[in-house]
Motif scaffolding. Structure first.
Motif, short mmCIF file in Angstrom:
data_model
loop_
_atom_site.label_atom_id
_atom_site.label_comp_id
_atom_site.label_asym_id
_atom_site.label_seq_id
_atom_site.Cartn_x
_atom_site.Cartn_y
_atom_site.Cartn_z
N VAL A 74 134.96 25.41 55.56
CA VAL A 74 133.83 25.26 54.65
C VAL A 74 132.60 24.85 55.43
N LEU A 75 131.52 25.62 55.25
CA LEU A 75 130.26 25.29 55.90
C LEU A 75 129.37 24.54 54.95
N SER A 89 119.62 25.89 57.16
CA SER A 89 120.24 25.39 58.39
C SER A 89 121.04 26.48 59.09
N GLY A 90 121.20 27.64 58.46
CA GLY A 90 121.83 28.75 59.17
C GLY A 90 123.24 29.09 58.70
N LYS A 91 123.64 28.60 57.54
CA LYS A 91 124.98 28.92 57.03
C LYS A 91 125.11 30.42 56.81
N THR A 106 128.74 26.47 51.14
CA THR A 106 128.50 25.99 49.79
C THR A 106 127.73 24.68 49.78
N HIS A 107 127.03 24.45 48.67
CA HIS A 107 126.37 23.16 48.49
C HIS A 107 127.16 22.28 47.54
N GLN A 108 128.04 22.92 46.74
CA GLN A 108 128.79 22.14 45.78
C GLN A 108 130.20 21.95 46.28
N PRO A 109 130.78 20.78 46.03
CA PRO A 109 132.14 20.56 46.48
C PRO A 109 133.06 21.61 45.84
N ARG A 130 136.06 21.75 58.25
CA ARG A 130 134.70 21.66 57.74
C ARG A 130 133.74 21.74 58.90
N LEU A 131 132.57 22.29 58.63
CA LEU A 131 131.58 22.38 59.69
C LEU A 131 130.25 22.09 59.05
N GLU A 132 129.57 21.08 59.55
CA GLU A 132 128.25 20.86 58.98
C GLU A 132 127.21 21.48 59.89
#
Ligand code: HEM
Ligand SMILES: Nc1ncnc2c1ncn2[C@@H]1O[C@H](COP(=O)(O)OP(=O)(O)OP(=O)(O)O)[C@@H](O)[C@H]1O
Ligand SMILES: Nc1ncnc2c1ncn2[C@@H]1O[C@H](COP(=O)(O)OP(=O)(O)OP(=O)(O)O)[C@@H](O)[C@H]1O
Ligand SMILES: [Mg+2]
Ligand SMILES: [Mg+2]
Lengths: 219, 215, 252, 58, 219, 215
Positions: free
Chosen positions: B32-33, B39-41, B189-192, B200-202
Motif C-alpha cells: 500500500v502506497l 508525492s508521486g504515488k 490510497t488516502h483512506q485506510p 507499506r510505503l510512504e
C-alpha cells in the motif's frame, strides 16, 4: 482485436456521425462545384476525379485527429498500451475501424458522385478503384499525426502541419492514376502501382510510427 | 510468482519525482502506497504498469514457474484515476469489450460479466449506458473490469475514491479474495483500506539526498 | 570527409564532453576551410562563361543546386540521428536532429527562393505546382513542423523521441523529391550531375558547381557542430538552473 | 542579358539567409557560454554555502 | 464574456489546430487541384471561388462539432449554464471565438489562395467579401448541431444530417454572389443581400436554438 | 439570506430518483448529504444548482435583503465530480478565466489568484498546465476556483475525493471560514467532513412510499 474493431465501429456510429458525414459533405461539395464551373458537363467530368479524391481526403481527416485522444481522455489508452498484443496491431485495427466507418462509405458512394459529376464509366471505375486502394494510406498517415497529438500537451496545430504534407503524394498519385485511366496517352498502371506501393508502405510505416509515438507518450 | 522493483526513479517533465524505490512482492502479498497529494504515488504505479519509462531501475515479473517470461505490465490490471470505460456504450458492452480484449492470463480465469456485476452489487444496471451511472457506480463498474479477465497483479490507484462505506468494504473483500487466491496487489490510497497489507510505503516525493543521481 | 565525420559522431563520441572537446579542436579548421571554399567557389561562379541558352541566369545554379542538395542531405542526417534516438537512445542523437532542423529549413528556403528567381526568367512564372516544387515546399513545411514540435514539448527527451518518429515517417518525402522529375515529366530539370552513368553537365559549369557544393556541405557541418554544441550547453544550463532552484527552495 | 537582377537577388537573398544563420548560431553559442560561466561562478558559491547537498553522496 | 472569448481563442490555438489547419488544408487542396485539372490557369480561376468557399465550409466544420462537447466533458458547461449571463450570449461568444480562430484566417488568406488559383482582382475581392459576410452563418448553424450533439447521448449522426443541408444554401448563395461579381450578366447584389440576410437570420436563430438545446440538456 | 427547497423530486431518464425533499438553509448553515452510491446525492445537488429541472417542487433563493431577486443557481458555486478546468491551460490561466467569467456577486469579493492558490497550499505550481497536476492537486485547484469569485452558496459534490488527510483538513477549514463569514454550504460526501454541519440529510434513493406521488 475483433472486439476492438467492433467497439470502435459501434462508437463511431453512435457518437461520431461516421459514415454519413463524409457522404453528406461530399454531396455538399458536388452541389457547389457546378456553380463554379457553370453547367458545363464536359468540364465537370474533367475535374470529377480530383473532386472525388479531395472529398475522400476530407472524409479521412474528419475525426481522425481524435483517434487516440478520446482513448486517452477516458484512460483506455493506458490499458491498450499495457497489453501483450503488439501495439502496432492495435493501431492497425483502430485505423481499419476508422476507415471502415468513415472512408469506405465514401468509396461506395463514389460511383453515385461520379454520376453527378457526369463522369463516364471508366473514370468512375478508376476513381473507385484508386480510392479503394489509396484512401487507407490517408488513414494510416493520419494515425501517426493522431498519435503525436496525444503526446503533446498543447499541440493539435502542429499535427496538421506534419500530416497534410505527407498526404500530398497519395493524392497526387491517386488523382493521376484516375486520369490516366481516361486519357489515352498516359498509362494507368504505373501511377496505380505506385499508389498501391504507397498504401502498403504506409500500412506498415503508419502503425509502426504511431505505435512508437504512443509508446513514447509516457505520462 | 513475484513482482520486483529495483531502485526505481522517475521523471515528469524535467523534474525528478522520486528515486531509489525498491520492493519485492510474492504471492498473496499487498503493497500500500500512501503519501501527500503530488508525492508521486500515481507516477510510481504507472511506472510499474509500464506506462512511464523509469529514469533508472527496472520492474521485473516472474511467473508461477519462476521464469522471466512476460513483461511485468502484461501481468497487471491497472485501475487508474480514470475508468477506461466509454460513456456511450452500455455497461455490459464495456465489460464485454475489456473481457474480449484483455483475455485471461494463464493461471486463472475471469468470471462472466453478469457475475462480475453482481460481485460489485450492480447486477441490475448492466443495460444502462456507462455515462448514466453515478460516480460511485462508475467506479464499481471499473472495478468489475478487473474481475472479467484474470491477471495476477492488480494495480489500484485510489480505488475507493467516490465510494460509499459499504462499497469500500466490498472492495476490501474482493481484494482480500484476490490476495487469498495468490494474487498480488499494489494500491495507492488516502483512506485506510480494510485488508492486511503486508507492506507499506510512504512516498515522500523527491529526496534531496538523491539529487546528484537524478542528473 | 563527411562520411568519417558522421561515423565519429555516432560511435566514438559517446559522451557529450568528448564531443565538446573534439568540436573545439575541429571547428576553427572547418570554418577556415569553408570560408576558403566559398571564396574560390564564388570567384569561379562569376568568372565562368554564361550558358548560350540560359545566359547569366545559369549562375543561379551555383547556389540553387547546392542548397537543394543540402536541404535533402540535412534531412537524411536528421533521419540517421532519429534512428540513433529511437534505437540506441543516444542523447547526442537527440541533440543532433534538434540542431539540424533550423539549418535544413534555411537551406530549403534558399533553394525555394533561388528556384523561384530562376523560374521567372526561365519558365515565365515564379511558381508552378509541379511535383518537385511541391515536394520541396512540403519539405520546408516539415522542417517548420519539426522545429515547432520540438518547441512545443517541455520534456526534451520525450520531444526528441516523438520528433524522431515524425522525421522517420517524413523521410518518404526525400525520394519523392529526388525522383519526382523522373516520375512526372515536369518543367524542372532532370538530374544531370548525380545520376547513374555519370554527369551530363558541361565541365565548364561542373567545376564551380562542385566547389560550391562542397563549400555548402562544409558550411552545413560547421553550423551543425556549433548548433549541437549550443544545444548541449543549453541543456547543461537548464539542468544547473533547476538544481539551483531546488537548493534555493530548500534553503528558503 | 537583363537577367542580372535575378542573379544578384538570388545571391543576395542566399547570402543574407546564410549570414543570418551563421550569426544566429554564433550569438546563441556566446549567450550559452556566458550563462554557463555565470552559473559556474554562482553555482560554486552556492555549493560551498550549502555543503549539505554534497555530503550524502560520499 | 471577453474572458470566455480569450480563453476559447487560446484553447483553439493551443489544442485544436485552429487558424493554420484551415489555411494549410487549403494549400494542400490547391496544390492537388492542378494535378487533377491540369495546369489550365483559366479553369483554375474559374473554379477558384467554389474551392475557396468549400475550404471555408471545411474550416467552419473542423472542431465545431465538439464546441460544447469538450466543455461538457470537463464540467465547465455546468458552470456556464449556471450564470446569469444570458446563455444565448455565451453561445454567441463561443461561436465568435470559433469563427475568429478557424474561419477568419481563411478569409484573410483567401486573397493569397486566390492568387494561387489565378483568380483576378475582382473575383478575389468578391470571394473575400462574401466569405466575410457568409461564413459566420456556417458557424452559427454548426453551433446548433454541436448543442444538439451534447444533449443527445448518441446522436452524432443526427447532427450531420441537420447541419450540412442547412449549410448548402449559404454555400450556394456565397458562391453565386462571387461569380456574379465576375460574370457580367448576373447581378451581384441580389445573391449577396440574400447571403447577408441568411447570416443575420442564423446569427439570431443559431445561438437561440443552441441555447435552448443546451438548457434542455439537463443531466 | 436563505436557500430553500420545497418538496423537490427529480427524474433521471424515466426513473424517479428521489422525491419530497425539502430544506431551509440560513446564513452560516451547512447541509451535508450522505447516502449510498447512486442514491441521488449528485442529482439533488444538480437540481439545486439549476442544472436539472426538478420533476416537482422548487428551489428558492432570497438575498440579504430578503427579496427573491436572482435565480438560485446564480448565487451558487458548484463543484461537481469534474473539475471544470482545461488541461491545456495553465492553472493560473484557468483560475483567471473563472474569476473574470464568474465575477463577484454583490455581498462579498473573491481573493486574488495567487492568494487562492496559497490557500489551497499550491502557490508554487500556478504556472503548470492543469493537466500536469496530480489528482489531488487538480481537486485542490478546482476548489481554489470557489475562492476567486464570491458566491454565498457553495454546492460541493464529494469535494474531498482524492485528497490526502492534510488537504481534507484544509478544505474543512476553508468551508468553516466560509460558513463563518455567513455563507451557506451544501455538500455531498462519503467521508466524515470536519465541520459542524447544522443539518444532515441521508438520501435513501427512491422511496416506495412516495411512488404514488411520482407517477
Ligand atoms: C522554386 C523552384 C525550384 C525548386 C524548389 C527546385 C528544387 C530543386 C531540387 C530539390 C534540386 C535537386 C535535385 C536532385 O538532386 O536531383 C534541384 C536541382 C536543379 N534545379 Fe531546381 N528547383 C526550382 C527551380 C528551378 C529552376 C527554375 C531551374 C532552371 C530552369 C532549376 C534548375 C535546376 C537544375 C539545373 C538542377 C540540377 C539538377 C541536377 O543536376 O541534378 N530549378 N532543384
Ligand atoms: N438517464 C438515466 N436513466 C436512468 N437512470 C439514471 C440516468 N442517469 C442517472 N441515472 C441513475 O440515477 C441515480 C442517481 O445518481 P447520482 O449521481 O445522483 O447518485 P449519487 O448519490 O451521487 O451517487 P455517488 O455517491 O456514486 O456519487 C443512479 O442510480 C444512476 O444510475
Ligand atoms: N510534466 C510535468 N512537469 C512537471 N511536473 C509534473 C509533470 N507532470 C506531473 N508533474 C508533477 O508530478 C507530481 C507527481 O504526481 P502524481 O500524480 O504521481 O502524485 P500522486 O502522489 O498520485 O498525488 P495524488 O494523491 O494527488 O493523486 C505532481 O506534483 C505533479 O505536479
Ligand atoms: Mg494520484
Ligand atoms: Mg455523486
Amino acid at each position: 482485436m475483433t472486439a476492438l474493431l467492433l467497439r470502435d465501429l459501434k462508437l463511431s456510429i453512435r457518437a461520431g456521425g461516421g459514415a454519413l458525414i463524409g457522404v453528406l459533405f461530399f454531396m455538399t461539395v458536388v452541389a457547389v462545384i457546378p456553380f463554379g464551373v457553370g453547367p458545363d458537363l464536359n468540364l465537370l467530368s474533367r475535374i470529377g476525379p480530383a473532386i472525388v479524391w479531395i472529398g475522400a481526403l476530407l472524409a479521412a481527416l474528419l475525426g481522425l485527429d481524435r483517434l487516440f485522444q478520446t482513448e486517452r481522455e477516458d484512460g483506455s489508452l493506458d490499458l491498450l498500451l499495457m497489453q501483450e498484443h503488439p501495439l502496432v496491431l492495435v493501431v492497425l485495427v483502430k485505423c481499419l475501424a476508422h476507415w471502415l466507418a468513415n472512408v469506405l462509405p465514401l468509396v461506395i458512394a463514389s460511383p453515385l458522385l461520379g454520376l453527378f459529376m457526369n463522369m463516364d464509366e471508366v473514370a468512375i471505375g478508376a476513381v473507385m478503384l484508386t480510392l479503394l486502394v489509396g484512401s487507407p494510406a490517408l488513414t494510416f498517415i493520419g494515425a501517426v499525426g493522431a498519435a503525436v497529438a496525444v503526446t503533446l500537451p498543447r499541440g493539435g496545430l502542429l499535427v496538421s502541419i506534419l500530416v497534410l504534407p505527407l498526404c500530398v503524394p497519395v493524392l497526387i498519385f491517386g488523382v493521376s492514376a484516375s486520369y490516366a485511366a481516361v486519357e489515352d496517352p498516359a498509362p494507368f498502371l504505373p501511377p496505380f502501382l505506385i499508389l498501391t506501393a504507397i498504401t502498403m508502405f504506409f500500412a506498415v510505416l503508419g502503425p509502426v510510427g504511431a505505435a512508437l509515438a504512443l509508446r513514447n507518450a509516457g505520462d | 510468482m513475484r513482482l520486483m522493483a529495483e531502485n526505481l526513479s522517475a521523471h515528469r517533465g524535467e523534474d525528478l519525482i522520486f528515486s531509489n524505490i525498491s520492493f519485492n512482492l510474492r504471492r498473496g502479498e499487498a503493497l500500500v502506497l500512501t503519501g501527500r497529494n503530488g508525492s508521486g504515488k500515481s507516477t510510481l504505479l504507472r511506472v510499474v504498469a509500464g506506462l512511464i519509462r523509469p529514469a533508472a531501475g527496472q520492474v521485473e515479473w516472474r511467473g508461477a514457474d519462476g521464469q522471466k517470461g512476460v513483461n511485468a505490465a502484461e501481468a497487471c490490471h491497472y485501475l487508474g484515476h480514470r475508468n477506461a470505460m466509454k460513456p456511450e456504450l452500455t455497461v455490459a458492452e464495456n465489460l464485454a469489450f475489456w473481457r474480449d480484449f484483455l483475455r485471461d492470463m494463464e493461471g486463472g480465469s475471469g468470471v462472466t460479466i453478469g457475475e462480475a456485476a453482481e460481485m460489485v452489487e450492480l447486477g441490475a444496471i448492466l443495460h444502462l449506458p456507462f455515462g448514466y451511472l453515478s460516480a460511485g457506480q462508475q467506479r464499481r463498474m471499473a472495478f468489475a473490469k478487473l474481475l472479467v479477465a484474470y491477471r495476477p497483479v492488480w494495480i489500484l490507484d485510489e480505488p475507493t475514491a467516490a465510494l460509499d462505506t459499504s462499497a469500500e468494504a466490498l472492495f476490501a473483500r474482493l481484494i482480500r479474495a484476490h490476495l487469498h487466491a495468490g494474487g498480488i496487489v499494489l494500491a495507492a490510497t488516502h483512506q485506510p483500506l480494510d485488508f492486511v497489507a503486508s507492506q507499506r510505503l510512504e512516498m515522500k516525493g523527491f529526496q534531496y539526498a538523491d539529487m546528484e543521481e537524478g542528473i | 570527409m563527411t562520411e568519417s565525420l558522421a561515423i565519429t559522431k555516432f560511435s566514438d563520441l559517446a559522451n557529450p564532453t568528448r564531443f565538446l572537446a573534439l568540436a573545439a579542436r575541429i571547428l576553427p579548421w572547418l570554418s577556415a576551410l569553408t570560408t576558403l571554399l566559398f571564396a574560390v567557389g564564388l570567384y569561379l561562379a562569376f568568372s565562368t562563361e554564361g550558358d548560350y541558352q540560359q545566359g547569366d541566369t545559369v549562375r543561379i545554379m551555383y547556389v540553387h543546386v547546392p542548397a537543394a542538395w543540402l536541404s535533402m542531405m540535412c534531412y537524411s542526417v536528421m533521419a540517421l540521428s532519429a534512428i540513433g534516438t529511437l534505437v540506441w537512445r543516444h542523447p547526442l542523437a537527440d541533440v543532433s536532429h534538434k540542431a539540424a532542423a533550423p539549418l535544413g529549413a534555411a537551406f530549403t528556403l534558399i533553394a525555394l527562393v533561388t528556384g523561384s528567381l530562376w523560374g521567372k526568367p526561365m519558365w515565365g512564372t515564379w511558381w508552378v505546382w509541379d511535383a518537385r516544387l511541391t515536394s520541396v515546399f512540403v519539405l520546408f513545411l516539415m522542417y517548420l513542423g519539426i522545429i515547432a514540435l520540438n518547441r512545443a514539448m517541455d520534456d526534451p527527451s520525450r520531444a526528441a523521441r516523438v520528433s524522431a518518429v515524425l522525421i522517420l515517417v517524413g523521410f518518404v518525402n526525400i525520394p519523392i523529391i529526388k525522383f519526382s522529375v523522373d516520375w512526372w515529366n515536369t518543367l524542372h530539370q532532370p538530374a544531370s550531375v548525380i545520376r547513374l552513368g555519370g554527369p551530363t553537365i558541361d565541365g565548364e559549369f561542373l567545376r564551380p558547381l562542385l566547389v560550391m557544393a562542397v563549400a555548402f556541405t562544409l558550411l552545413f557541418f560547421t553550423l551543425h557542430i556549433m548548433a549541437i554544441r549550443n544545444e548541449i550547453w543549453r541543456r547543461r544550463v537548464s539542468t544547473q538552473r533547476r538544481m539551483a532552484a531546488r537548493l534555493a527552495g530548500r534553503e528558503g | 542579358m537583363g537577367h542580372a537582377f535575378y542573379v544578384y537577388t538570388s545571391y543576395g537573398i542566399s547570402g543574407f539567409v546564410t549570414l543570418a544563420l551563421v550569426l544566429w548560431t554564433v550569438i546563441d553559442g556566446r549567450a550559452r557560454r556566458r550563462e554557463l560561466a555565470e552559473l559556474e561562478a554562482s553555482g560554486l558559491r552556492r555549493r560551498s554555502a550549502a555543503p549539505m547537498a554534497e555530503t550524502p553522496r560520499s
